[in-house]
Design an enzyme around this catalytic site. Structure first.
Site, mmCIF file in Angstrom:
data_model
loop_
_atom_site.group_PDB
_atom_site.id
_atom_site.type_symbol
_atom_site.label_atom_id
_atom_site.label_comp_id
_atom_site.label_asym_id
_atom_site.label_seq_id
_atom_site.Cartn_x
_atom_site.Cartn_y
_atom_site.Cartn_z
ATOM 1 N N ARG A 70 0.863 -1.179 0.000
ATOM 2 C CA ARG A 70 0.000 0.000 0.000
ATOM 3 C C ARG A 70 0.898 1.226 0.000
ATOM 4 O O ARG A 70 1.542 1.538 1.003
ATOM 5 C CB ARG A 70 -0.941 -0.003 1.217
ATOM 6 C CG ARG A 70 -1.934 -1.138 1.213
ATOM 7 C CD ARG A 70 -2.823 -1.067 -0.002
ATOM 8 N NE ARG A 70 -3.910 -2.029 0.082
ATOM 9 C CZ ARG A 70 -4.804 -2.207 -0.869
ATOM 10 N NH1 ARG A 70 -4.736 -1.503 -1.985
ATOM 11 N NH2 ARG A 70 -5.767 -3.080 -0.727
ATOM 12 N N ALA A 82 -10.737 -7.453 0.214
ATOM 13 C CA ALA A 82 -11.637 -6.306 0.169
ATOM 14 C C ALA A 82 -11.576 -5.674 -1.211
ATOM 15 O O ALA A 82 -10.655 -5.943 -1.983
ATOM 16 C CB ALA A 82 -11.258 -5.281 1.236
ATOM 17 N N GLU A 99 -14.813 -10.133 -4.959
ATOM 18 C CA GLU A 99 -13.504 -9.807 -4.402
ATOM 19 C C GLU A 99 -12.819 -11.033 -3.791
ATOM 20 O O GLU A 99 -11.609 -11.201 -3.924
ATOM 21 C CB GLU A 99 -13.610 -8.688 -3.376
ATOM 22 C CG GLU A 99 -13.901 -7.338 -3.983
ATOM 23 C CD GLU A 99 -12.798 -6.810 -4.897
ATOM 24 O OE1 GLU A 99 -11.622 -7.201 -4.733
ATOM 25 O OE2 GLU A 99 -13.118 -5.996 -5.771
ATOM 26 N N GLU A 103 -9.220 -11.935 -5.299
ATOM 27 C CA GLU A 103 -8.030 -11.748 -4.472
ATOM 28 C C GLU A 103 -7.480 -13.040 -3.882
ATOM 29 O O GLU A 103 -6.303 -13.113 -3.553
ATOM 30 C CB GLU A 103 -8.307 -10.748 -3.349
ATOM 31 C CG GLU A 103 -8.502 -9.350 -3.878
ATOM 32 C CD GLU A 103 -8.465 -8.286 -2.795
ATOM 33 O OE1 GLU A 103 -8.486 -8.623 -1.598
ATOM 34 O OE2 GLU A 103 -8.427 -7.102 -3.170
ATOM 35 N N GLU A 148 -0.413 -3.872 -7.511
ATOM 36 C CA GLU A 148 -0.214 -4.278 -6.119
ATOM 37 C C GLU A 148 -0.724 -5.689 -5.845
ATOM 38 O O GLU A 148 -0.260 -6.358 -4.932
ATOM 39 C CB GLU A 148 -0.919 -3.325 -5.143
ATOM 40 C CG GLU A 148 -0.323 -1.957 -5.078
ATOM 41 C CD GLU A 148 -1.168 -0.951 -5.837
ATOM 42 O OE1 GLU A 148 -1.919 -1.353 -6.746
ATOM 43 O OE2 GLU A 148 -1.083 0.245 -5.528
#
Length: 190
Positions: A70, A82, A99, A103, A148
């Site tokens: 982040r 999330a 999600e 993810e 990311e």
């Protein structure tokens, strides 16, 4: 006030003007001039699409944590899966299911709302919808990840250990803390 009488109260002051200060790819920044009391105030804030967060717990009472970079905090922090409510009209539950698949390459048989929270009410109108997901199973196909998300690290940790890490100051993500504490409280009531 006691117990269930204590709650947030909606309040709709007259908005005299609302200007788009910055239009971003994901969210915007607005500046509102508002009549408040006997005067006026000006407030800038992030106009956010909203988000979902998933507390996925397996049959061994372990919670799924992901770690990713982040940039604003210059950390690879531990988080819950999330994501944004960035598809027009998408229901929060469907976004949470999407999600978890994107993810973590997982699906869940059971979903229940856990809690909703304003992420940073002094600077954003973002609301986060948390869901408890159980009956976890892997998806047949893995999702391609970029930026990311390309190096997301996935770990399953006993829920109690994850809560201890938050309360011990070793993990600092606010959504992680809220989700874990709410899930632990919910499971204690079962």
């Amino acid at each position: 006030m006691v117990g269930d009488e204590l709650r947030d109260e909606p309040f709709e002051p007259e908005v005299l003007s609302s200007d788009l200060v910055y239009e971003g790819r994901v969210w915007d920044v607005r500046s509102d001039r508002v009549r408040y009391g006997d005067g006026e105030i000006v407030r800038q804030y992030v106009d956010h699409t909203g988000a979902v967060a998933i507390v996925a717990i397996d049959d061994d009472a372990r919670v799924l944590l992901i770690q990713q970079y982040r940039h604003p905090i210059r950390h690879r922090d531990w988080e819950l899966p999330a994501g944004l409510l960035d598809i027009e009209g998408e229901e929060p539950l469907l976004a949470a299911q999407r999600e978890l698949a994107e993810e973590a390459d997982l699906e869940a048989a059971h979903w229940e709302p856990l809690v909703r929270t304003f992420a940073t009410p002094g600077g954003s109108n973002e609301i986060v919808h948390f869901f408890l997901a159980t009956g976890i199973a892997p998806l047949a196909d893995a999702h391609a990840r970029e930026e990311e998300e390309a190096d997301i690290r996935v770990e399953w940790m006993p829920l109690t250990d994850a809560v201890d890490a938050v309360l011990g100051g070793r993990m600092h993500n606010a959504l992680l803390a809220i989700g874990l504490l709410a899930a632990e409280r919910r499971r204690a009531g079962e």
